[in-house]
Design a protein around this motif. Structure first.
Motif, PDB file in Angstrom:
ATOM      1  N   CYS A   6       0.839  -1.197   0.000  1.00  0.00           N
ATOM      2  CA  CYS A   6       0.000   0.000   0.000  1.00  0.00           C
ATOM      3  C   CYS A   6       0.874   1.248   0.000  1.00  0.00           C
ATOM      4  CB  CYS A   6      -0.911  -0.008   1.229  1.00  0.00           C
ATOM      5  SG  CYS A   6      -1.975   1.451   1.362  1.00  0.00           S
ATOM      6  N   GLN A   8      -0.087   4.140   0.825  1.00  0.00           N
ATOM      7  CA  GLN A   8      -0.542   5.063   1.872  1.00  0.00           C
ATOM      8  C   GLN A   8      -0.038   4.675   3.259  1.00  0.00           C
ATOM      9  OE1 GLN A   8      -2.419   7.966   1.062  1.00  0.00           O
ATOM     10  NE2 GLN A   8      -1.643   7.212  -0.895  1.00  0.00           N
ATOM     11  N   CYS A  63      -6.126   0.080   5.665  1.00  0.00           N
ATOM     12  CA  CYS A  63      -6.646   1.450   5.552  1.00  0.00           C
ATOM     13  C   CYS A  63      -7.718   1.620   4.476  1.00  0.00           C
ATOM     14  CB  CYS A  63      -5.510   2.441   5.320  1.00  0.00           C
ATOM     15  SG  CYS A  63      -4.786   2.396   3.667  1.00  0.00           S
ATOM     16  N   HIS A  65      -7.323   1.835   1.232  1.00  0.00           N
ATOM     17  CA  HIS A  65      -6.850   2.531   0.034  1.00  0.00           C
ATOM     18  C   HIS A  65      -6.875   1.590  -1.161  1.00  0.00           C
ATOM     19  CE1 HIS A  65      -4.502   5.293  -2.412  1.00  0.00           C
ATOM     20  NE2 HIS A  65      -3.684   4.302  -2.698  1.00  0.00           N
TER      21      HIS A  65
END
Length: 74
Positions: A6, A8, A63, A65
């Motif tokens: 990820c 993020q 999260c 994302h």
């Protein structure tokens, strides 16, 4: 699970999925089309002669994302 990370939160192992296109006369999946959006006379996107690629989508389980990748030509 896979080795995608990820961008993020840096979690490794994104969950694979796809972006659905449920529009009228759709094929059930979205595609990436090369070039800036140009509209035709009736307001639809001009697509003739442009390269198209399948979109692969991955979701971060931590999260949420989404990471999208334009892969093989359709």
């Amino acid at each position: 699970m896979n080795s995608h990370t990820c961008t993020q939160c840096s979690t490794v192992g994104l969950v694979e999925g796809f972006v659905e296109d449920a529009g009228q006369n759709s094929r059930g999946y979205a595609r990436w089309i090369e070039g800036a959006l140009e509209r035709g006379i009736l307001g639809g996107a001009k697509r003739m002669g442009r390269r198209r690629r399948q979109i692969e989508a991955f979701r971060c389980p931590k999260c949420g994302h989404l990471e999208l990748f334009a892969t093989g030509e359709v």
